[in-house]
Every structure is written in C-alpha cells, then in structure tokens.
Design a protein around this motif. Structure first.
Motif, PDB file in Angstrom:
ATOM      1  N   HIS A   1      17.051  46.050 -71.610  1.00  0.00           N
ATOM      2  CA  HIS A   1      15.959  46.154 -70.632  1.00  0.00           C
ATOM      3  C   HIS A   1      15.760  44.741 -70.088  1.00  0.00           C
ATOM      4  O   HIS A   1      15.554  43.801 -70.861  1.00  0.00           O
ATOM      5  N   THR A   2      15.842  44.577 -68.765  1.00  0.00           N
ATOM      6  CA  THR A   2      15.971  43.209 -68.239  1.00  0.00           C
ATOM      7  C   THR A   2      14.969  42.874 -67.138  1.00  0.00           C
ATOM      8  O   THR A   2      15.236  42.004 -66.307  1.00  0.00           O
ATOM      9  N   SER A   3      13.831  43.551 -67.113  1.00  0.00           N
ATOM     10  CA  SER A   3      12.880  43.316 -66.009  1.00  0.00           C
ATOM     11  C   SER A   3      12.485  41.843 -65.941  1.00  0.00           C
ATOM     12  O   SER A   3      12.199  41.221 -66.973  1.00  0.00           O
ATOM     13  N   ILE A   4      12.436  41.318 -64.706  1.00  0.00           N
ATOM     14  CA  ILE A   4      12.106  39.895 -64.563  1.00  0.00           C
ATOM     15  C   ILE A   4      10.618  39.691 -64.277  1.00  0.00           C
ATOM     16  O   ILE A   4      10.133  38.571 -64.288  1.00  0.00           O
ATOM     17  N   ALA A   5       9.906  40.781 -63.975  1.00  0.00           N
ATOM     18  CA  ALA A   5       8.437  40.718 -63.870  1.00  0.00           C
ATOM     19  C   ALA A   5       7.879  41.567 -65.009  1.00  0.00           C
ATOM     20  O   ALA A   5       8.562  42.476 -65.496  1.00  0.00           O
ATOM     21  N   PRO A   6       6.645  41.286 -65.439  1.00  0.00           N
ATOM     22  CA  PRO A   6       6.106  42.040 -66.579  1.00  0.00           C
ATOM     23  C   PRO A   6       6.115  43.547 -66.325  1.00  0.00           C
ATOM     24  O   PRO A   6       5.652  44.016 -65.292  1.00  0.00           O
ATOM     25  N   GLU A   7       6.671  44.264 -67.272  1.00  0.00           N
ATOM     26  CA  GLU A   7       6.781  45.736 -67.176  1.00  0.00           C
ATOM     27  C   GLU A   7       5.446  46.335 -67.618  1.00  0.00           C
ATOM     28  O   GLU A   7       4.954  46.012 -68.703  1.00  0.00           O
ATOM     29  N   PRO A   8       4.856  47.244 -66.819  1.00  0.00           N
ATOM     30  CA  PRO A   8       3.568  47.818 -67.246  1.00  0.00           C
ATOM     31  C   PRO A   8       3.684  48.573 -68.576  1.00  0.00           C
ATOM     32  O   PRO A   8       2.831  48.455 -69.446  1.00  0.00           O
ATOM     33  N   PHE A   9       4.744  49.347 -68.732  1.00  0.00           N
ATOM     34  CA  PHE A   9       4.942  50.063 -70.006  1.00  0.00           C
ATOM     35  C   PHE A   9       6.385  49.879 -70.481  1.00  0.00           C
ATOM     36  O   PHE A   9       6.641  49.185 -71.441  1.00  0.00           O
ATOM     37  N   GLY A  10       7.322  50.523 -69.788  1.00  0.00           N
ATOM     38  CA  GLY A  10       8.724  50.395 -70.197  1.00  0.00           C
ATOM     39  C   GLY A  10       9.182  51.603 -70.994  1.00  0.00           C
ATOM     40  O   GLY A  10       9.545  51.502 -72.172  1.00  0.00           O
ATOM     41  N   ARG A  11       9.174  52.767 -70.340  1.00  0.00           N
ATOM     42  CA  ARG A  11       9.552  54.014 -71.024  1.00  0.00           C
ATOM     43  C   ARG A  11      10.925  53.903 -71.679  1.00  0.00           C
ATOM     44  O   ARG A  11      11.147  54.423 -72.771  1.00  0.00           O
ATOM     45  N   VAL A  12      11.850  53.245 -70.979  1.00  0.00           N
ATOM     46  CA  VAL A  12      13.218  53.214 -71.508  1.00  0.00           C
ATOM     47  C   VAL A  12      13.297  52.546 -72.877  1.00  0.00           C
ATOM     48  O   VAL A  12      14.153  52.897 -73.692  1.00  0.00           O
ATOM     49  N   VAL A  13      12.390  51.631 -73.135  1.00  0.00           N
ATOM     50  CA  VAL A  13      12.404  50.958 -74.439  1.00  0.00           C
ATOM     51  C   VAL A  13      12.041  51.967 -75.538  1.00  0.00           C
ATOM     52  O   VAL A  13      12.709  52.047 -76.577  1.00  0.00           O
ATOM     53  N   VAL A  14      11.021  52.776 -75.284  1.00  0.00           N
ATOM     54  CA  VAL A  14      10.631  53.796 -76.275  1.00  0.00           C
ATOM     55  C   VAL A  14      11.739  54.844 -76.403  1.00  0.00           C
ATOM     56  O   VAL A  14      12.104  55.260 -77.510  1.00  0.00           O
ATOM     57  N   GLU A  15      12.295  55.252 -75.271  1.00  0.00           N
ATOM     58  CA  GLU A  15      13.350  56.273 -75.314  1.00  0.00           C
ATOM     59  C   GLU A  15      14.552  55.779 -76.122  1.00  0.00           C
ATOM     60  O   GLU A  15      15.137  56.536 -76.908  1.00  0.00           O
ATOM     61  N   ALA A  16      14.897  54.513 -75.937  1.00  0.00           N
ATOM     62  CA  ALA A  16      16.019  53.952 -76.699  1.00  0.00           C
ATOM     63  C   ALA A  16      15.699  53.955 -78.192  1.00  0.00           C
ATOM     64  O   ALA A  16      16.550  54.309 -79.025  1.00  0.00           O
ATOM     65  N   MET A  17      14.467  53.608 -78.522  1.00  0.00           N
ATOM     66  CA  MET A  17      14.085  53.609 -79.945  1.00  0.00           C
ATOM     67  C   MET A  17      14.133  55.034 -80.506  1.00  0.00           C
ATOM     68  O   MET A  17      14.586  55.244 -81.628  1.00  0.00           O
ATOM     69  N   LEU A  18      13.673  56.016 -79.707  1.00  0.00           N
ATOM     70  CA  LEU A  18      13.705  57.411 -80.170  1.00  0.00           C
ATOM     71  C   LEU A  18      15.142  57.893 -80.352  1.00  0.00           C
ATOM     72  O   LEU A  18      15.420  58.742 -81.198  1.00  0.00           O
ATOM     73  N   CYS A  19      16.061  57.366 -79.559  1.00  0.00           N
ATOM     74  CA  CYS A  19      17.487  57.720 -79.691  1.00  0.00           C
ATOM     75  C   CYS A  19      18.168  56.902 -80.796  1.00  0.00           C
ATOM     76  O   CYS A  19      19.392  56.980 -80.961  1.00  0.00           O
ATOM     77  N   GLN A  20      17.400  56.080 -81.452  1.00  0.00           N
ATOM     78  CA  GLN A  20      17.915  55.213 -82.521  1.00  0.00           C
ATOM     79  C   GLN A  20      18.984  54.239 -82.030  1.00  0.00           C
ATOM     80  O   GLN A  20      19.974  53.987 -82.701  1.00  0.00           O
ATOM     81  N   ARG A  21      18.745  53.714 -80.872  1.00  0.00           N
ATOM     82  CA  ARG A  21      19.653  52.697 -80.331  1.00  0.00           C
ATOM     83  C   ARG A  21      18.976  51.328 -80.433  1.00  0.00           C
ATOM     84  O   ARG A  21      17.780  51.208 -80.128  1.00  0.00           O
ATOM     85  N   PRO A  22      19.694  50.294 -80.807  1.00  0.00           N
ATOM     86  CA  PRO A  22      19.105  48.951 -80.804  1.00  0.00           C
ATOM     87  C   PRO A  22      18.770  48.525 -79.369  1.00  0.00           C
ATOM     88  O   PRO A  22      19.539  48.820 -78.456  1.00  0.00           O
ATOM     89  N   VAL A  23      17.649  47.867 -79.201  1.00  0.00           N
ATOM     90  CA  VAL A  23      17.201  47.464 -77.860  1.00  0.00           C
ATOM     91  C   VAL A  23      17.154  45.954 -77.754  1.00  0.00           C
ATOM     92  O   VAL A  23      16.800  45.268 -78.711  1.00  0.00           O
ATOM     93  N   ILE A  24      17.501  45.462 -76.586  1.00  0.00           N
ATOM     94  CA  ILE A  24      17.236  44.059 -76.255  1.00  0.00           C
ATOM     95  C   ILE A  24      16.335  44.124 -75.036  1.00  0.00           C
ATOM     96  O   ILE A  24      16.734  44.661 -73.998  1.00  0.00           O
ATOM     97  N   ALA A  25      15.116  43.616 -75.154  1.00  0.00           N
ATOM     98  CA  ALA A  25      14.166  43.792 -74.048  1.00  0.00           C
ATOM     99  C   ALA A  25      13.612  42.453 -73.587  1.00  0.00           C
ATOM    100  O   ALA A  25      13.612  41.468 -74.329  1.00  0.00           O
ATOM    101  N   ALA A  26      13.135  42.453 -72.347  1.00  0.00           N
ATOM    102  CA  ALA A  26      12.526  41.248 -71.776  1.00  0.00           C
ATOM    103  C   ALA A  26      11.106  41.095 -72.321  1.00  0.00           C
ATOM    104  O   ALA A  26      10.318  42.047 -72.310  1.00  0.00           O
ATOM    105  N   GLN A  27      10.823  39.886 -72.771  1.00  0.00           N
ATOM    106  CA  GLN A  27       9.562  39.642 -73.478  1.00  0.00           C
ATOM    107  C   GLN A  27       8.421  39.400 -72.494  1.00  0.00           C
ATOM    108  O   GLN A  27       8.040  38.259 -72.232  1.00  0.00           O
ATOM    109  N   ALA A  28       7.869  40.469 -71.958  1.00  0.00           N
ATOM    110  CA  ALA A  28       6.742  40.339 -71.027  1.00  0.00           C
ATOM    111  C   ALA A  28       6.064  41.689 -70.881  1.00  0.00           C
ATOM    112  O   ALA A  28       6.677  42.731 -71.106  1.00  0.00           O
TER     113      ALA A  28
END
Ligand code: UDP
Length: 401
Positions: free
Chosen positions: A282-309
């Motif tokens: 997940h590579t958003s360059i502006a702060p993400e309000p929520f970030g559904r894809v991050v939760v979806e990836a976690m639910l699929c048991q995939r490791p996530v690398i996300a932008a810290q914002a």
C-alpha cells in the motif's frame, strides 16, 4: 428504522463498498439514492439493496472546486434536493455517505425535518480539498448533522482540527465479513497460473489508479529489487485519472519492467488475487482516510507493507514496525520488499496474527452493531424532541445549534 442512504458516486470506491456492508441489515427498509449511475448500482442490486439513481448526470463540483463552480451547479443541485426532500418523508433518517451527499442531505434534512447522519470517509485537509469545500463540509456537518461517523481516528482528528464538533463525531471503522476472505489452494494455483509469473515473488497493489495512491512509488521500488520480484496492479482510473494511468505504462517501459509488471484493471475478484500474492503493498503518498486494502490483505493472511500515514497506522496494531514505511520513499519500500522475500516464514507468522486480530476488530457484525446503536440514539433524540416539545420547531434548530 428506515434509512435513506445518499451517495454521489456510481463507481465502487472504498466509501461505496463500506456502505454496502452498512446497508445490508436494512435492505428491507432502506433506499440508496445515487447521484450518478454506474457499476456501484449493480453491486447494490446484487445484494438486494434497493437503489435509485436520483440525478440525470453527475454533479460537476469537484473536491478542489471553488465557490464559482458551486454556484454554477445550483441548477443541478436544486431538483436533486427537491427529490430527496420528497423521498425522505418515507424514512426516519438521512445518511449522507459522501461530501456531495452531505450538501444535498443537509438541505433536505432542514426542509423535511429528518435527522441527518454524515459518514466522513475523507481526511478533511488542504491536501485533498479546496478551502471552499473544506469549510462547506465542516459548516454543514456542524449545523445539520446529528452525528458524524469518521472512518478513522485520523479522519476524526482532521475534522475536529478543521472546526468540526467533537461531541457529535464517532470513529466508525469499515466492517468486513471474514468468511469472504478465504481461498483454497486450488484457487490460488489457478490464479498464479493465469498471471504467468511462475516461481516469482509476487507483490500485489490493489487500488484505483490515482497519483496520490502512489503506484509510481512501487514501480520505482521494484526497479531497486531483484529480477525475480514481480508486481500486479489491480484497479482502474475510476475518477478520470487517465493521464496518470498512461504515465504509469510509460514508466514501466522506461524502467525496463515490462516482464515484471501487469496492470489488471478493475477486478471484482479481489480475494483470490490477493491470496495469490506473496505480499501486498500500500503506497499512498497522502494520508489514507482508512485503507480498506490493508484490512483485506490482513484478512487474506497476506503480509502487508503500508505507508505510515493517516488511518492505516490505526489498522496495523501489532507493533511490527517493518510493516510501515514512510510515504513516497521507494528506497525503504524496496528494502522491506526484499526483506519479505528472504523471510517468508517470519512474515507468514505475523500475517497469521494480523488475520486473527483483524477478524475481530473489523468484523462487520461488530461495526454494524455500533452503527445501529448510534442510529438508534439519533432517532430516539429526534422522537423525544418531537413528542415533548410544546411548540415543535424544526429539529435542526433545537438539537443541533
Ligand atoms: N478494489 C476493487 N477492485 C479493484 C481495486 C480495488 O474491488 O480493482 C477495492 C479494494 O479491494 C478496496 C476498495 O476498492 O476494498 C478501495 O478502498 P480503499 O479504502 O483502499 O481506497 P479508496 O478507493 O476508498 O480510496
């Protein structure tokens, strides 16, 4: 309780997908009024959620529009408000799910004397909104909304800092049905074969194509990674960012990544695709309000690398700092991707923990229960006022000033 949901979009963005889960329990006593036709309407119909397109063409105002565009759009706005006023008389509450829905819903709430709830799916900051739109959203929410549902603590903080009333604002995370994020080995194998990246380490990026979603950062990172690391971009330019989509294609050629990158366009089979990836970026360059894809990836048991914002920081709660990288930094992103590739057993362990945690925190039943309680409060307050006030005046004036 009967709910009139309003949403400006015909496209299934994150706010719209979130609305589907919220509307499901009310499908026999709600209507979703859209200001634009499109595939989101079909998704609602598939879920047997009543839906009606209320406008002939989309409202022309954009997030960065000023007053002049706003005034020009009045010709379109007024018939829409009139239609919503008429409809809202059959409902107990108006639920505005987007910014333009707030404008229409606020006016309709005032005229029809139905309470208004505003679901804020944005971070109200100058990065995303013109000053006109920002102050309009805060003013309307403060003046007309009984409650504001902020999609994350980050969205709530930005709203309050912009002048929003803290006492009416509650954090309501997106809800998910964990059973929809399961995939068996055969499905995963089929998808991997279709993708034609045999034996490669596959990074998935799932998002509409838009400059602030930062697909270009992942391309720059990929170029710094070994040849056996590949990427799929899942998503399309939903809101007219065609120039950016073309720029990405060109950049792939400039960086010589043709054999390592695929653009799959918008897909509705997110789950098997995610499960087929070795990690999700997940590579958003502006702060993400929520970030559904991050939760979806976690639910699929995939490791996530996300932008810290933004809201993403709240979603990842394990204290595994490697998951988060500074936004817009391909160097660090590449470093974590390479780490993930070499430490797959370790990443699977925390992906497993993250799955269990997200199944509890973001379970749609938990979120829907919170929503039901908050909506009940809105309607009770309204009923209480109407039955006990000796001289009822519009509820907007009595309970919201
Ligand atoms: N998504 C999808 N198909 C695609 C790309 C994305 O269904 O091709 C979904 C994705 O799974 C997620 C949503 O679109 O549920 C995007 O939500 P997010 O909060 O990540 O971003 P937004 O679009 O709201 O900015």
């Amino acid at each position: 309780m009967k709910i009139l949901f309003l949403d400006q979009s015909g496209q299934p963005g994150g706010a719209e997908l979130c609305l589907i889960e919220i509307a499901k329990p009310y499908r026999d006593r709600c209507l979703v009024g859209l200001f634009s036709d499109g595939p989101f309407k079909q998704l609602l119909e598939q879920e047997q959620i009543p839906v009606e397109v209320l406008a002939n063409r989309p409202l022309q105002v954009r997030k960065d529009s000023g007053w002049i565009t706003g005034i020009k759009s009045l010709g379109q706005l007024l018939p829409l408000v009139a239609r919503v006023v008429q409809l809202s008389k059959q409902f107990d509450v108006i639920y505005a799910n987007t910014q333009k829905a707030l404008v229409v819903g606020a006016l309709a709430s005032f005229l029809s004397q139905r309470p208004l709830v505003f679901h804020l799916h944005d971070i109200l900051s100058a990065e995303h909104f013109s000053s006109t739109n920002l102050s309009l959203a805060v003013t309307l929410a403060n003046r007309f909304a009984s409650q504001v549902f902020a999609t994350s603590e980050a969205a709530r903080t930005a709203f309050v800092e912009a002048g929003g009333r803290p006492e009416i604002t509650h954090v309501v995370y997106n809800g998910f049905d964990p059973t929809q994020y399961e995939c068996d080995r055969i499905q995963i194998e089929q998808v991997r074969q279709q993708l034609e990246f045999p034996g490669k380490f596959l990074i998935g990026h799932f998002s509409r194509l838009s400059p602030w979603k930062g697909q270009h950062i992942l391309l720059e990172a990929l170029q710094r990674c070994p040849e056996n690391i590949t990427t799929i971009f899942v998503g399309d330019a939903l809101y007219g960012e065609q120039d950016y989509a073309e720029m990405l294609q060109k950049r792939v050629i400039e960086l010589g990544l043709q054999e390592r990158v695929r653009f799959l366009g918008f897909r509705s089979d997110i789950v098997p695709l995610m499960c087929a990836c070795d990690a999700i970026a997940h590579t958003s360059i502006a702060p993400e309000p929520f970030g559904r894809v991050v939760v979806e990836a976690m639910l699929c048991q995939r490791p996530v690398i996300a932008a810290q914002a933004g809201g993403v920081v709240e979603l990842v709660q394990l204290g595994v700092v490697d998951w988060l990288v500074p936004p817009g930094d391909p160097e660090q992103l590449a470093a974590v991707i390479c780490l993930y590739q070499t430490q797959q057993e370790w990443t699977q362990t925390f992906a497993h923990q993250a799955r269990i945690q997200s199944q509890q925190r973001f379970h749609r039943d938990v979120i829907n229960q919170q929503v039901a309680q908050l909506l009940e409060q809105v309607c009770n307050r309204d009923r209480h006022y109407i039955s006990y006030s000796p001289h009822p005046t519009p509820h907007t004036q009595s309970t919201r000033l």
